[in-house]
Design an enzyme around this catalytic site. Structure first.
Site, PDB file in Angstrom:
ATOM      1  N   CYS A   1       0.845  -1.201   0.000  1.00 37.20           N
ATOM      2  CA  CYS A   1       0.000   0.000   0.000  1.00 37.20           C
ATOM      3  C   CYS A   1       0.879   1.248   0.000  1.00 37.20           C
ATOM      4  CB  CYS A   1      -0.891   0.019   1.233  1.00 37.20           C
ATOM      5  SG  CYS A   1      -1.670   1.622   1.483  1.00 37.20           S
ATOM      6  N   VAL A   2       0.576   2.164  -0.904  1.00 38.26           N
ATOM      7  CA  VAL A   2       1.434   3.344  -1.047  1.00 38.26           C
ATOM      8  C   VAL A   2       1.415   4.227   0.202  1.00 38.26           C
ATOM      9  CG1 VAL A   2      -0.357   4.640  -2.312  1.00 38.26           C
ATOM     10  CG2 VAL A   2       2.030   5.318  -2.500  1.00 38.26           C
TER      11      VAL A   2
END
Lengths: 130, 135
Positions: free
Chosen positions: A78-79
């Site tokens: 997840c960024v």
């Protein structure tokens, strides 16, 4: 069955990173398809190539990388979670002015939409974590 | 919406001791764009996430509790709160934020989002879901 696996905990700190890996491996051996492994919260730390565990211990990060390469699995960090915890690929380094990258082979950084899509596209979403 | 899956986000942890609550809320907000049939559940220490009057000025962390009141705008209208979890912590519905959504089909009438359910009722709601996100 088509599966998406969500890993919420970091390696070594928590057994979830191990159980998720063994689950993924067993599922593949049984002929199931893994649509995606999505790493969230401290789980993004499963994707740093700078990990150096003692030689007599398992290498959790390399293990994931090998699994991804062997079975062509989509493994997403997840960024937002990765930015908070300092996991960086080329794109993130450029965007945020960082002088290096540390993402391990076989992983990519993308958005939370990839997790939601995993829930939509898969027959089961399996969450590993507290 | 016919192909929509029933997505439930289960929130079980207090809001600031760990990051789970905040990062769960981030998934809910992003997930809203995917037009699924979304509901949230708050149980165990997760019920503290919805309490009124949160003040994080002493701990240097962002107070994200106002975001819950925006969930109605994201078409999240089903928020299940487990009754026993409230009672075990000496809380009542009055201690929680008043969360509402606007019903387009009834001239945007404001309706309560929170549904107080027993542990047994919540188990039935969980059993009826397609996808459970557990935070």
């Amino acid at each position: 069955m088509k599966l998406t696996i969500q890993v919420n905990e970091g390696p070594y700190q928590h057994q979830s990173a191990d159980t998720a890996y063994y689950f993924a491996k067993a599922a593949l051996e049984k002929g199931h398809e893994i649509f995606r492994v999505f790493f969230y919260h401290d789980g993004v730390n499963n994707g740093t190539r700078l990990t150096t565990p003692p030689q007599d211990d398992r290498n959790i990060v390399n293990r994931w990388s090998e699994l991804a390469q062997e079975h062509n699995i989509d493994m997403v960090l997840c960024v937002a979670a990765a930015q908070r915890r300092g996991i960086v690929d080329d794109g993130e380094a450029e965007r945020n002015g960082k002088d290096t990258t540390n993402i391990a082979p076989g992983f990519r950084i993308s958005g939370l939409g990839q997790l939601v899509e995993g829930g939509i596209q898969s027959d089961r979403l399996i969450v590993f974590g507290d | 919406m016919s192909d929509a899956k029933k997505f439930m986000y289960i929130n079980r942890k207090a809001p600031y001791g760990t990051i789970y609550a905040w990062e769960s809320l981030e998934v809910v907000l992003i997930g809203a764009a995917f037009e699924q049939d979304v509901s949230l559940a708050f149980m165990d220490d997760g019920v503290y996430q919805l309490t009124k009057g949160q003040d994080t000025s002493g701990i240097g962390m962002k107070n994200f509790s106002p975001t819950y009141s925006a969930l109605g705008d994201y078409e999240v209208s089903k928020i299940y709160v487990e009754k026993e979890s409230l009672e075990e912590r000496g809380l009542t519905l009055d201690d929680l934020q008043h969360l509402v959504w606007e019903d387009e089909d009834e001239d945007y009438a404001e309706k309560d989002s929170i549904r107080l359910v027993s542990r047994a009722e919540l188990a039935d709601v969980l059993a009826g879901q397609d996808v459970l996100f557990n935070f």
